[in-house]
Design a protein around this motif. Structure first.
Motif, PDB file in Angstrom:
ATOM      1  N   GLU A   1       0.837  -1.212   0.000  1.00 11.55           N
ATOM      2  CA  GLU A   1       0.000   0.000   0.000  1.00 11.55           C
ATOM      3  C   GLU A   1       0.867   1.256   0.000  1.00 11.55           C
ATOM      4  N   ARG A   2       1.967   1.199   0.734  1.00  7.46           N
ATOM      5  CA  ARG A   2       2.897   2.334   0.768  1.00  7.46           C
ATOM      6  C   ARG A   2       3.459   2.598  -0.635  1.00  7.46           C
ATOM      7  N   ALA A   3       3.900   1.534  -1.300  1.00  7.25           N
ATOM      8  CA  ALA A   3       4.496   1.695  -2.645  1.00  7.25           C
ATOM      9  C   ALA A   3       3.460   2.249  -3.623  1.00  7.25           C
ATOM     10  N   ILE A   4       2.249   1.720  -3.563  1.00  9.55           N
ATOM     11  CA  ILE A   4       1.207   2.166  -4.489  1.00  9.55           C
ATOM     12  C   ILE A   4       0.842   3.624  -4.214  1.00  9.55           C
ATOM     13  N   ALA A   5       0.773   3.993  -2.929  1.00 11.05           N
ATOM     14  CA  ALA A   5       0.462   5.384  -2.581  1.00 11.05           C
ATOM     15  C   ALA A   5       1.545   6.339  -3.072  1.00 11.05           C
ATOM     16  N   MET A   6       2.757   5.832  -3.247  1.00  9.31           N
ATOM     17  CA  MET A   6       3.860   6.662  -3.767  1.00  9.31           C
ATOM     18  C   MET A   6       3.945   6.601  -5.291  1.00  9.31           C
ATOM     19  N   ASP A   7       2.868   6.216  -5.937  1.00 10.04           N
ATOM     20  CA  ASP A   7       2.807   6.105  -7.400  1.00 10.04           C
ATOM     21  C   ASP A   7       3.699   4.971  -7.914  1.00 10.04           C
ATOM     22  N   GLY A   8       3.853   3.943  -7.087  1.00 10.58           N
ATOM     23  CA  GLY A   8       4.660   2.788  -7.463  1.00 10.58           C
ATOM     24  C   GLY A   8       3.804   1.553  -7.651  1.00 10.58           C
ATOM     25  N   THR A   9       4.466   0.421  -7.750  1.00  9.97           N
ATOM     26  CA  THR A   9       3.781  -0.834  -8.029  1.00  9.97           C
ATOM     27  C   THR A   9       4.018  -1.853  -6.921  1.00  9.97           C
ATOM     28  N   CYS A  10       3.061  -2.751  -6.758  1.00 11.51           N
ATOM     29  CA  CYS A  10       3.184  -3.803  -5.751  1.00 11.51           C
ATOM     30  C   CYS A  10       4.175  -4.883  -6.176  1.00 11.51           C
ATOM     31  N   THR A  11       4.627  -4.831  -7.415  1.00  6.56           N
ATOM     32  CA  THR A  11       5.681  -5.757  -7.822  1.00  6.56           C
ATOM     33  C   THR A  11       6.461  -5.227  -9.014  1.00  6.56           C
ATOM     34  N   GLY A  12       7.751  -5.060  -8.813  1.00  3.98           N
ATOM     35  CA  GLY A  12       8.610  -4.590  -9.894  1.00  3.98           C
ATOM     36  C   GLY A  12       9.078  -5.710 -10.788  1.00  3.98           C
ATOM     37  N   GLU A  13       9.183  -6.933 -10.213  1.00  3.22           N
ATOM     38  CA  GLU A  13       9.750  -8.019 -11.024  1.00  3.22           C
ATOM     39  C   GLU A  13       9.323  -9.422 -10.619  1.00  3.22           C
ATOM     40  N   HIS A  14       8.565  -9.592  -9.546  1.00  6.37           N
ATOM     41  CA  HIS A  14       8.166 -10.948  -9.142  1.00  6.37           C
ATOM     42  C   HIS A  14       6.833 -11.384  -9.741  1.00  6.37           C
ATOM     43  N   GLY A  15       6.025 -10.436 -10.142  1.00  6.20           N
ATOM     44  CA  GLY A  15       4.710 -10.764 -10.692  1.00  6.20           C
ATOM     45  C   GLY A  15       3.641 -10.836  -9.609  1.00  6.20           C
ATOM     46  N   ILE A  16       2.407 -11.060 -10.072  1.00  6.01           N
ATOM     47  CA  ILE A  16       1.253 -11.065  -9.176  1.00  6.01           C
ATOM     48  C   ILE A  16       0.993 -12.461  -8.602  1.00  6.01           C
ATOM     49  N   GLY A  17       0.983 -13.469  -9.472  1.00  5.34           N
ATOM     50  CA  GLY A  17       0.750 -14.845  -9.016  1.00  5.34           C
ATOM     51  C   GLY A  17      -0.478 -14.928  -8.141  1.00  5.34           C
ATOM     52  N   GLN A  18      -0.328 -15.600  -6.990  1.00  2.50           N
ATOM     53  CA  GLN A  18      -1.390 -15.621  -5.987  1.00  2.50           C
ATOM     54  C   GLN A  18      -1.115 -14.590  -4.897  1.00  2.50           C
ATOM     55  N   GLY A  19       0.172 -14.334  -4.655  1.00  2.00           N
ATOM     56  CA  GLY A  19       0.563 -13.553  -3.483  1.00  2.00           C
ATOM     57  C   GLY A  19       0.191 -12.084  -3.537  1.00  2.00           C
ATOM     58  N   LYS A  20       0.142 -11.500  -4.748  1.00  2.00           N
ATOM     59  CA  LYS A  20      -0.090 -10.061  -4.850  1.00  2.00           C
ATOM     60  C   LYS A  20      -1.462  -9.722  -5.427  1.00  2.00           C
ATOM     61  N   MET A  21      -2.326 -10.736  -5.563  1.00  2.00           N
ATOM     62  CA  MET A  21      -3.626 -10.516  -6.208  1.00  2.00           C
ATOM     63  C   MET A  21      -4.415  -9.380  -5.575  1.00  2.00           C
ATOM     64  N   LYS A  22      -4.392  -9.335  -4.256  1.00  2.00           N
ATOM     65  CA  LYS A  22      -5.288  -8.358  -3.641  1.00  2.00           C
ATOM     66  C   LYS A  22      -4.799  -6.918  -3.769  1.00  2.00           C
ATOM     67  N   PHE A  23      -3.559  -6.756  -4.249  1.00  2.00           N
ATOM     68  CA  PHE A  23      -3.052  -5.392  -4.420  1.00  2.00           C
ATOM     69  C   PHE A  23      -3.223  -4.874  -5.847  1.00  2.00           C
TER      70      PHE A  23
END
Lengths: 469, 469
Positions: free
Chosen positions: A414-436
């Motif tokens: 949430e911090r990264a997204i609020a700073m105009d960033g992404t929840c993943t720069g290189e690992h992908g969404i998979g199952q772990g980042k779906m909710k972001f």
């Protein structure tokens, strides 16, 4: 996602039973259903629980991947592509069961076009195998995500790593690919020209689609000439902010740095203890420059000046291979040294990426969060791109620790997204980042879903990933 | 496409009449239907006949574009995005009529993030206007397609130009964009992070989609630091092959050339006559190097050695701005000097792109074809990328000449595709290259069509382009 929430998709038992029979018949020894093989093909990294496929197929050619997908499509059974299993967000899990398609045996280098600086390979070729193959050509493939991953998997997750700051990510380094789509057709996305404006960019659509649209069965990759000279070194800074500001100046001045890695104080402490090195226990930048002899010297000197302007230094650098290896040894030992901070635990690697102007702030807030909740979580970062990894050391068998970890990861994202960033720069969404993802992309996720439905109407390609359906 | 074949789509007369009424009411002076305005918003470049829209809207904000698209969606009326009208393959034509959405008034630079080397702009900002705006920041936007195109249009056609060899194309230089989709929703494709692995690459999907999926209403672009030093020069070669081989060596050695332009013998002859220059009448490379003072000198010297190894030279180069301008003057005069080869005619610019190992062969065969059919058609090329332009000078009012031209273009495209290249490196498909897309991409075109149908089920976004439906 909380462990308890890890979604299981409904299993199509009849379809799965039928497909198991057909594939056993067709592939014999190259289709396995033993427990341990299936375990090896489920998620094995970090803390996300494994969800096993029902069988593992080992195709050797695109046509065989097509056969497997057609059988699965006919019976509506999930198909999950598998390279080396080094993905970090549950990409190879099988939440509805199905068939793991292990392309590690598709490992031929099909052609090297040295004059064009490109090569065409099968997806099971690993980056190290490719660079070994290229050894005598004067060329190399630059993307280095750390693990000796398969190039098919690296494309599927849009991987990058330490030298993306100079050479780009998989997004920029694939000229074309062939993928077997959900209906079993093989599609080649482009010719070998370095530029094209011919229709939609199907190459980039497949890169980062994590096997949810198709299975990559060949890749044409851009190659680079091995630089005449490489210089590298290490530079300590009084604070993460000072280091980040030096990075910003370096990038802004257009110095074509090949690697610029931040190691935070805790990680430095771990590495000093682990590798017995004579470094200061403060945040450091590890750098590498590629170019001519004169070029890398000039770049190193320029960086040295920038570092001292920001209170950093001395910048110890060298063009000698062995000396460089020594200076960089600590960085290479990062993973093992981190684990030694808390023996017996697991390092859960998570990544975010922010605009570099926000990087210092994001890391400092994250360090504060880590301190407040009492995690042991070193940080290393590909900071030229604003990308960093936090690796909390946790006891994955302790639900309490998992809970704390997941709350921490949520705040980080949430911090990264609020700073105009992404929840993943290189690992992908998979199952772990779906909710972001929805928090980050908003209505764009509906566009992704519409594309998924159009290209895979029965949802057989790696279901339960990215969007969760 | 043969002139006679230029497809007209069925017109939805009732819908168009209704939409004209609603938009006039809503936008007043910012919605125009006069003949001359509509002519200016149809295809005006090269030989493809104009197909006029029924009205032209001038929105000022994303929300206004949304309003226009929603009205058109409700009444199933085509919507065609318009920037400066410099596209070359009929992208702005209205084969089924409809509304031209002229975004030239959306020309604000919304933010410049100097530390992050990025900026966010509206789509009507032209590249020259952006670089003027950036003048005092030490930054610039590198993509230069020649024309002072709008950046929205450049993204929509995946444009590039002379310095793509160093800085990439629009594909590599857009971090994120906002587009109004066919249902009127605005989608922002990504945050501002330099790297992301968060889901499908919607940014790249929109880039090159030529307005067939949505209308771009803002763009976040990567910027570059203005190099400390620029060197440039001109180098003659005994043949196109020799020049191309020097290019291959230059690229393979990893010399970070910023521009490397081939001008063939006919084009040189034209430029010498037009600009009164003292150059040899043989194929030349025009080069530019960006870097530090020492760096550009080193690069220039290295290139000089490469050139003489391939029988070329002398390579006249300089770091002085005025001297460079003089050396490059001929290249900048290419278009007008070419037209002077056959006064009163039209230069029909067409482009292909091949792997650089095939470039010499492709150009030599094309020159032979030109000679055999008696065309006057100079060639210039962004040869570091294997991309070149042929500009036949024709009398567009003479059907016989159009016929010869179209047969020539067909052979050129088939030749490029047979050499593992593309029918367009940077102009896009539009209407002019539709018949070559399937030859190039095969079943991939079905995937493109499936995406188009999923995202624009009523086919209102720039219909009749890329796939012809």
């Amino acid at each position: 996602m909380a462990l308890a929430d890890l979604k299981r998709l409904e299993r199509n038992e009849d379809g799965i039973a039928t497909v198991l029979g057909i594939l056993k018949q067709r592939f014999g020894e190259r289709f396995l259903t033993g427990q341990s093989i299936r375990e090896q093909h489920a998620h094995t990294m970090t803390y996300i629980p494994a969800q096993l496929p029902d069988g593992v197929a080992y195709p050797k050619r695109t046509e065989e991947v097509q056969e497997i997908v057609r059988v699965c499509a006919e019976h509506r059974v999930p198909v999950i592509a598998f390279g080396t299993g080094s993905s970090l967000e549950g990409q190879v899990n099988a939440p509805g069961g199905g068939i793991s398609v292990d392309v590690s045996g598709m490992d031929r280098v099909l052609s090297v076009n040295a004059e064009d600086l490109d090569c065409t390979i099968e997806p099971g070729v690993t980056r190290e195998a490719l660079n070994t193959h290229l050894r005598d050509t004067g060329l190399f493939f630059p993307i280095d995500p750390g693990a000796n991953a398969s190039l098919g998997g690296m494309a599927a997750t849009r991987a990058s790593g330490t030298n993306a700051v100079r050479y780009g990510t998989m997004r920029e380094n694939v000229l074309s690919l062939t993928a077997v789509m959900a209906d079993g057709r093989a599609v080649t996305t482009a010719k070998r020209a370095k530029k094209t404006s011919a229709g939609y960019d199907l190459t980039r659509l497949m890169i980062g689609s994590e096997g949810t649209l198709g299975i990559i069965t060949s890749l044409t990759l851009k190659l680079q000439g091995i630089p005449q000279a490489i210089a590298g070194g290490v530079c300590p800074f009084p604070s993460v902010e000072a280091a980040c500001n030096a990075v910003i100046t370096t990038i802004q001045m257009g110095i074509p740095v090949a690697r610029i890695e931040l190691v935070n104080q805790l990680q430095m402490k771990a590495m000093i203890a682990y590798s017995g090195l004579d470094y200061p226990e403060s945040p450091c930048l590890f750098l590498e420059f590629h170019g001519t002899d004169a070029g890398v010297a000039e770049q190193s000197e320029l960086f040295s000046e920038i570092a001292s302007e920001h209170g950093g230094g001395p910048f110890l650098w060298t063009r000698e291979t062995e000396e460089r290896a020594k200076l960089w040894k600590a960085r290479h030992d990062a993973y093992h040294s981190a684990k030694a901070l808390r023996p017996g635990t697991q390092a859960v690697a998570t990544d975010v990426c922010v605009p570099i102007s926000r990087l210092a702030e994001c890391i400092v807030e994250t360090e504060r969060d880590i301190a407040e909740i009492g995690l042991i979580a070193p940080i290393v970062g590909h900071v030229g791109d604003g990308n960093f990894h936090v690796s909390p050391l946790i006891d994955a068998s302790n639900p309490k620790e998992i809970e704390v970890l997941e709350a921490f990861i949520a705040r980080l994202n949430e911090r990264a997204i609020a700073m105009d960033g992404t929840c993943t720069g290189e690992h992908g969404i998979g199952q772990g980042k779906m909710k972001f993802l929805e928090l980050e992309i908003g209505t764009g996720v509906d566009v992704m879903r519409a594309i998924k439905r159009a290209l895979d109407p029965d949802n057989i390609m790696n279901p339960g990933k990215i969007f969760g359906f």
